[in-house]
Motif scaffolding. Structure first.
Motif: not given
Ligand SMILES: [Zn+2]
Length: 396
Positions: A300, A302-303, A374, A377
């Motif tokens: 994602c 945010r990863c 993360c 996720c």
């Molecule tokens: Zn993520």
């Protein structure tokens, strides 16, 4: 040489290999990779067919088969109503160099009596069959795929540089519902790249201008106008009814909201961005969406960027120039990704960032990796509700 129809049929039967309906069903249930070619007439096909079968009426077989079945060694089973036309078709295919052809015996009349699985074809109107004929000719789309697109709902975040070409192609493709989120008004300086809009509509809300352009292009498409800015309080309401989100926004607060909503609600997001002469595209597929669309989960946003950058590292908010046509390329790539997801075809950009340098005319691909830690996720996420980040930027 056979001299009568009976002789001809006997000779064909000798040369072709039969498969019983029980056996065919067993092999299809087992997931065996074989193509069922239904050689009945179009009207017969429309009464129901074996799931996944492709339709080539007997009279068009020689003309169409090479366009629809390129691999001459792939396993094929021909089928008709009773087993005669399919045997003749199998013999013809063998003459055309197809090496792995069987014929179902008997055929669809019996298949129906046995109550084996059947699919009903999509109910497209004659006008729709005409409008989408170039899609329908593609075996990967066909009438079923087109019907799927007509039932699909895509949400476009922004009716600007990226949203414009994406919306036009999705509308032309017959995606039945297009939601458009945009709170802006058409300005003359938009028209160098935002091809949904027009000089005559300068000063009107972008969602209204978009709806007009789309209605003119394809009356099959329902436009849902969301003349609004996306915030933590409306993001779920905006996302919930749609299958795929196409993100053409260009600010950090929205990017994080989109990411978190995509994960919470299980919506795939096709992300695009542009700067001067460069663009990039990737598709974010959260776990829940991966299951629904039959594709792999991707990292994602945010990863890659767990939090927005501190203000002194944020990009300048000074208006940057952009090559207008770059928007067309990136937005069209986004539309392509959305269509592929909806049809369940091809390989998505999940886990891959495609970058495009228009000056060098080069595409490159970077692998994106999931971060097991993360905050959104990962295995123990810390982000469980929406955050409205401040819209900030460095003084440029
Ligand atoms: Zn993520």
């Amino acid at each position: 040489m056979p001299t009568t129809y009976t002789d001809l049929l006997a000779s064909v039967k000798k040369r072709t290999k039969d498969v019983s309906l029980d056996e065919l069903k067993r092999r299809l249930d087992a997931g065996e990779k074989l193509t069922v070619v239904d050689v009945r007439e179009k009207e017969e096909f429309r009464t129901g067919y074996i799931p996944g079968a492709i339709s080539i009426p007997r009279g068009f077989l020689e003309i169409q088969v090479e366009g629809k079945l390129a691999d001459k060694s792939a396993p094929i089973v021909t089928v008709c109503a009773g087993g005669t036309r399919s045997a003749l078709a199998a013999a013809t295919l063998a003459e055309l160099g197809y090496t792995n052809v069987e014929t179902a015996n008997p055929g669809m009349v019996r298949w129906k009596d046995l109550r084996y699985p059947m699919e009903q074809p999509a109910q497209l109107t004659d006008a729709q069959r005409d409008r989408y004929s170039r899609h329908i000719l593609l075996p990967e789309v066909g009438e079923q795929g087109q019907a799927k697109l007509l039932q699909s709902k895509v949400l476009l975040l922004g009716a600007g540089g990226l949203g414009s070409p994406a919306a036009l192609y999705l509308a032309a493709a017959g995606v039945g519902t297009l939601g458009i989120v945009d709170a802006d008004v058409v300005d003359a300086s938009n028209l160098q790249r935002q091809i949904l809009h027009a000089t005559s509509r300068v000063g009107t809300p972008k969602v209204e201008s978009a709806a007009k352009a789309i209605a003119d292009l394809n009356p099959d498409v329902k436009v849902v106008a969301h003349e609004d800015r996306m915030t933590s309080s409306n993001v779920e309401r905006l996302f919930k009814d749609y299958d795929v989100v196409v993100d053409g926004t260009d600010n950090f607060p929205t990017r994080y909201l989109v990411n978190d909503a995509s994960i919470f609600l299980g919506k795939p997001v096709v992300h695009g961005s542009i700067f001067r002469f460069d663009g990039q595209v990737t598709t974010f597929i959260p776990e829940k969406a991966a299951k629904r669309f039959g594709v792999e989960q991707s990292p994602c946003y945010r990863c890659l960027y767990p939090e927005p950058p501190p203000p002194h590292l944020a990009p300048s908010c000074q208006e940057a120039g952009v090559l207008g046509i770059l928007c067309g390329i990136i937005g069209t790539l986004q539309a392509t990704e959305a269509i592929k997801l909806l049809l369940g075809r091809g390989t998505t950009l999940g886990g891959r960032l495609l970058t495009y340098d228009s000056l060098k005319m080069k595409f490159r691909e970077l692998k994106l990796r999931r971060d097991p830690n993360c905050p959104a996720c990962g295995s123990s996420p810390t982000i469980t509700s929406y955050i409205d980040y401040e819209g900030f930027c460095a003084i440029g």
